[in-house]
Write a protein that holds these residues in place. Sequence first.
Motif, short mmCIF file in Angstrom:
data_model
loop_
_atom_site.label_atom_id
_atom_site.label_comp_id
_atom_site.label_asym_id
_atom_site.label_seq_id
_atom_site.Cartn_x
_atom_site.Cartn_y
_atom_site.Cartn_z
N MET A 211 0.83 -1.20 0.00
CA MET A 211 0.00 0.00 0.00
C MET A 211 0.87 1.26 0.00
SD MET A 211 -3.00 -1.22 2.67
CE MET A 211 -3.87 0.36 2.69
N ALA A 212 1.92 1.24 0.80
CA ALA A 212 2.82 2.41 0.84
C ALA A 212 3.51 2.60 -0.50
CB ALA A 212 3.84 2.24 1.95
N PHE A 213 3.97 1.52 -1.14
CA PHE A 213 4.63 1.63 -2.44
C PHE A 213 3.66 2.12 -3.51
CE2 PHE A 213 7.39 -2.19 -1.00
CZ PHE A 213 8.17 -1.35 -0.22
N ASP A 214 2.42 1.64 -3.45
CA ASP A 214 1.45 1.97 -4.48
C ASP A 214 0.96 3.41 -4.38
OD1 ASP A 214 1.62 -0.58 -5.49
OD2 ASP A 214 -0.29 -1.28 -4.66
N GLU A 215 0.87 3.95 -3.16
CA GLU A 215 0.19 5.23 -2.98
C GLU A 215 1.10 6.36 -2.51
OE1 GLU A 215 -3.77 5.28 -1.43
OE2 GLU A 215 -3.90 3.09 -1.47
N THR A 216 2.38 6.08 -2.30
CA THR A 216 3.31 7.15 -1.94
C THR A 216 4.61 6.97 -2.71
OG1 THR A 216 4.52 6.07 -0.13
CG2 THR A 216 2.37 7.05 0.42
N ASP A 217 5.45 7.97 -2.60
CA ASP A 217 6.79 7.90 -3.18
C ASP A 217 7.79 7.58 -2.08
OD1 ASP A 217 8.85 8.10 -5.06
OD2 ASP A 217 9.10 10.25 -4.72
N VAL A 218 7.43 6.60 -1.24
CA VAL A 218 8.28 6.29 -0.09
C VAL A 218 9.71 6.04 -0.56
CG1 VAL A 218 7.68 3.82 -0.12
CG2 VAL A 218 8.55 4.87 1.97
N ALA A 219 10.66 6.68 0.14
CA ALA A 219 12.03 6.74 -0.34
C ALA A 219 12.85 5.52 -0.03
CB ALA A 219 12.72 7.97 0.26
N SER A 220 12.52 4.86 1.09
CA SER A 220 13.47 3.88 1.61
C SER A 220 12.75 2.74 2.30
CB SER A 220 14.42 4.58 2.59
OG SER A 220 15.31 3.69 3.19
N VAL A 221 13.46 1.61 2.36
CA VAL A 221 12.99 0.40 3.04
C VAL A 221 14.11 -0.09 3.93
CG1 VAL A 221 12.44 -2.05 2.70
CG2 VAL A 221 11.34 -0.32 1.28
N MET A 222 13.77 -0.57 5.11
CA MET A 222 14.75 -1.24 5.96
C MET A 222 14.45 -2.72 5.98
SD MET A 222 15.66 -0.81 10.05
CE MET A 222 16.62 0.70 9.86
N CYS A 223 15.47 -3.52 5.65
CA CYS A 223 15.30 -4.97 5.71
C CYS A 223 15.63 -5.47 7.12
CB CYS A 223 16.15 -5.67 4.66
SG CYS A 223 17.90 -5.18 4.61
N ALA A 224 15.12 -6.64 7.45
CA ALA A 224 15.07 -7.10 8.84
C ALA A 224 16.27 -7.96 9.23
CB ALA A 224 13.78 -7.88 9.06
N TYR A 225 16.36 -8.25 10.52
CA TYR A 225 17.41 -9.12 11.06
C TYR A 225 17.20 -10.58 10.69
CZ TYR A 225 19.02 -5.42 14.26
OH TYR A 225 19.54 -4.28 14.79
N ASN A 226 15.98 -11.06 10.89
CA ASN A 226 15.71 -12.49 10.81
C ASN A 226 15.85 -13.02 9.39
OD1 ASN A 226 12.92 -10.89 10.99
ND2 ASN A 226 12.68 -12.58 9.55
N ALA A 227 15.93 -14.33 9.28
CA ALA A 227 15.91 -14.98 7.97
C ALA A 227 14.48 -15.31 7.59
CB ALA A 227 16.76 -16.25 8.00
N VAL A 228 14.25 -15.46 6.30
CA VAL A 228 12.95 -15.88 5.76
C VAL A 228 13.21 -17.00 4.76
CG1 VAL A 228 10.91 -15.18 4.46
CG2 VAL A 228 11.95 -13.58 6.08
N GLY A 246 11.14 -6.49 -7.81
CA GLY A 246 10.41 -7.03 -8.95
C GLY A 246 8.95 -6.68 -8.89
N GLU A 247 8.14 -7.57 -8.34
CA GLU A 247 6.69 -7.44 -8.40
C GLU A 247 6.16 -6.17 -7.73
OE1 GLU A 247 2.75 -10.28 -7.70
OE2 GLU A 247 4.78 -11.08 -7.50
N LEU A 248 6.77 -5.76 -6.62
CA LEU A 248 6.29 -4.57 -5.91
C LEU A 248 6.83 -3.27 -6.51
CD1 LEU A 248 6.52 -5.86 -2.23
CD2 LEU A 248 4.49 -5.71 -3.68
N GLY A 249 7.84 -3.36 -7.34
CA GLY A 249 8.30 -2.22 -8.12
C GLY A 249 8.98 -1.12 -7.32
N PHE A 250 9.57 -1.45 -6.19
CA PHE A 250 10.23 -0.42 -5.39
C PHE A 250 11.58 -0.05 -6.01
CE2 PHE A 250 13.17 0.71 -1.87
CZ PHE A 250 12.54 1.88 -1.47
N ASP A 251 11.84 1.25 -6.20
CA ASP A 251 13.09 1.67 -6.83
C ASP A 251 13.91 2.61 -5.96
OD1 ASP A 251 11.58 3.95 -6.95
OD2 ASP A 251 11.67 4.19 -9.12
N GLY A 252 13.56 2.72 -4.68
CA GLY A 252 14.34 3.54 -3.76
C GLY A 252 15.51 2.76 -3.20
N TYR A 253 16.06 3.24 -2.10
CA TYR A 253 17.21 2.56 -1.52
C TYR A 253 16.80 1.73 -0.31
CZ TYR A 253 17.67 6.03 2.31
OH TYR A 253 17.46 6.81 3.41
N VAL A 254 17.60 0.72 -0.01
CA VAL A 254 17.35 -0.19 1.11
C VAL A 254 18.49 -0.05 2.11
CG1 VAL A 254 17.13 -2.60 1.84
CG2 VAL A 254 16.04 -1.82 -0.29
N VAL A 255 18.13 0.10 3.38
CA VAL A 255 19.10 0.12 4.47
C VAL A 255 18.89 -1.12 5.32
CG1 VAL A 255 17.56 1.57 5.88
CG2 VAL A 255 19.99 1.41 6.46
#
Length: 857
Positions: A211-228, A246-255
């Motif tokens: 929802m945040a990716f689709d409706e805002t220009d959110v700049a950044s994402v933080m990835c988590a500690y745990n494994a998936v 890919g599918e979610l189309g996020f093009d900002g930076y990841v910390v």
Amino acid sequence: MEHGSAAPAEDGSPAYLDTSLSFEERAADIVSRMTLEEKAWQMYDKSPAIERLGIPEYNWWNEALHGVARAGEATVFPQAIGLAATWDEDLMFEVATTISDEGRAKYHYLLAEDDHPMYGGLTFWTPNINIFRDPRWGRGQETYGEDPFLTGRMAINFVSGMQGDDEKYWKTVTTVKHYAVHSGPEPSRHRDDYRPTTTDLWETYLTAFKMAFDETDVASVMCAYNAVNGQPACGSDLLMVELLRGELGFDGYVVSDCGAIGDFYYDYAHDYVETRAEAAADSVKHGTDLNCGDGQGNKMDALPEAVEKGLITEAEIDTAVTRLYTARMKLGMFDDPANVPGTDIPYSEVASAENLALSAKAARASLVLLKNDGILPLAEGTKVAVIGPNADNEMTILANYHGVPTAPVTSLEGITAKIGAENVTYSPGSTIAGDVYTNYSAVPASVFFHKGADGELEPGLKAAYYIDPKRSGKPVKEQIDPNIDFYWHRAPTTDGLNDEFGASWEGVLVPEADGAYRFEVSRWAEATINGEKINDATLDLKAGEQYAIKFELTFESGWTRDGLEKFAHLNWVDTSRDLEAEAMAAADAADVILFFGGIDANLEGEEMSVEIDGFLGGDRTHMKMPAPQEALIKKLHATGKPVVLVNFSGSAMALNWENENLPAIVQAFYPGEKTGDAIAELLWGEFSPSGRLPVTFYTSLDGIPAFDDYTMQNRTYKYYTGEPLYPFGYGLSYTSFEYSDLVLPEAPNGAEPMEVSVTVTNTGDMAGREVVQLYLQHAEKANVSVPNVELVSFDVVDLAPGASETLSFTLTPESLGYYSEDGALVAPTGTATLSAGGGQPGYFDGAVSETVSFAGE
């Protein structure tokens, strides 16, 4: 021209300063001028300056969960879970806009003095939009609750308010975290591996991010500690490559979360790869651009080695650094400030009267009335006993990730100010849990002395202040201080905003009463009495006796530098006091007992050392009221006087006995710096409560899966099959509302947005705000991940007595449909029930519902 750089502009300046180019082009140009080693260090949260390119140092780490945090004075709003309890998107946007105003003002205030400190930048690592799927999670207080749709809507408004509406520049950066399957347990977060089903992934864990990716220009994402699914989250094929980029189309930076790249190879964590170079390369190849380090420093400094070994290419590193510099360009960091919106916001905006008034407004909207047998509002002239460990506990204001409030009001202070000290008796009554006290106070000036020239005791302590944090050399200032209770806006040695310093205080402590005194010493300090260290120690002290005291402060840089929050405190509490007897005496003098209980952010939070009954490592092991408080509440109830409970917690509490026996209960969460004013106004009826629960309050943990089991079955209101104590969306009012005329289309196609409307009427005698909630229940579940009931829309409306308003809603295909076992969104067919009311269907008498027959494809 340096190798690989773009052509200079016509005036000879480098292309990265050419504002006619796109931010991406400018970022690519500046990156092309860096060496490989320089690029690696720009991928660290403490990015050093590159003077030959005119790049100043920059610290990427800043926080703004419910106000600018860890950077000194700021307006402190309700904790995130309390903001969610408002269910008010417009209010959330207003709060976020105000936070970004203060963030900009602070940034430029620091920049004017050439300061680039930790917690001083424009890149904020918030909001936390993980789903509060389990009530044991201590960091759940940082989230917007257990529902993905509510979380997504609040996130959209927070991000929009923080990043601003300028067509070219970002006001600040927001970072949605922790992507994407992350919600405890805290003690094992660095080594756990979670394996959600594909349907749970899409229905629950990804929804708010999408929802945040689709409706805002959110700049950044933080990835988590745990494994998936066996891979560290910051190096996950599924999360980072297939979905995020890919599918979610996020093009900002990841910390990365702080230390998460180290967890790739630490033997006590995932132990997924063998070396630092492998960890750095793997994370970057999966799309992680910035490493927030830990006590072992940068990890990206191993990237040149990784390139040499063929683990990664320099081109892949260029992509990451270009993303980072695109963000810095969009913040206007390389442009004329006159052309960048927000650069002229004055420092006076920080904690302004207007901002404090907004905090008070948010506090009022966050309070949830859970029970009221008619005792509330309290009558004018009521004498009250204010009792409980949270009555005068500032941690109920601050929660975690907080700034320094300028005008904090505790519950005791708010009530006393409202009805007068002559109508209030007070006692903390008990510890908050185990042997954890909340009624510490600064050791007063009246007990501190030093020996004068004639050897006689004189008031105050001898203080010495040093440039060197280790206190070497000659002090730059010596004086007599009355006691040790300081917050410095600027260093007391150099007057700098972010300077290191040292200080010491020496003298004599002469207690005024016998007692077993437990001491609390502020961070970066050590204190002794008669040579014995007293940090968190308890000493038996005698009235009138003289004790040699020494306090040393070492305020220096570190990876968790608190340079903008300079404190020195020496607090104590007399543990020999009979708090229960004091509480019973306070109750004797009152008409009504107001008990301020629950927990606080010293017990629940992020990766903590607490290990007592009910609490482990920041998480909770049960949801009961802590035993010392429960025992006291029962004794107060036995007096026959009415007991009103105001409960503070960032998570659900099993208030079973209290619900059955007490006439009124208010859930306060952590309401921010105007806590006391808001609670007093609610208790005496200056407004009608409108807060609604963003989480389910269960009666116990029975039937809820293990904490580290990430299945959603029997979790949250959407899947829980038991009877809750208080359901998600629940909250009472001092007035009443009725719903009518629920209008929806005939045979809608669930693959398209659906328009509905409903009329709400205030049928009571008092003006009030109503949280209008729409829920959908499918007649048949296509798979186990189809919710039993699901929030599909909400809004708030203010109505005078007798007034009505018709509200319109657009229900999205994502809300109407469900996810198949392979994660595909499926449009609904068959019938469902749409309900509109002030809570979930079955829990609100004035609700209205209609059957929906979906036409399908």
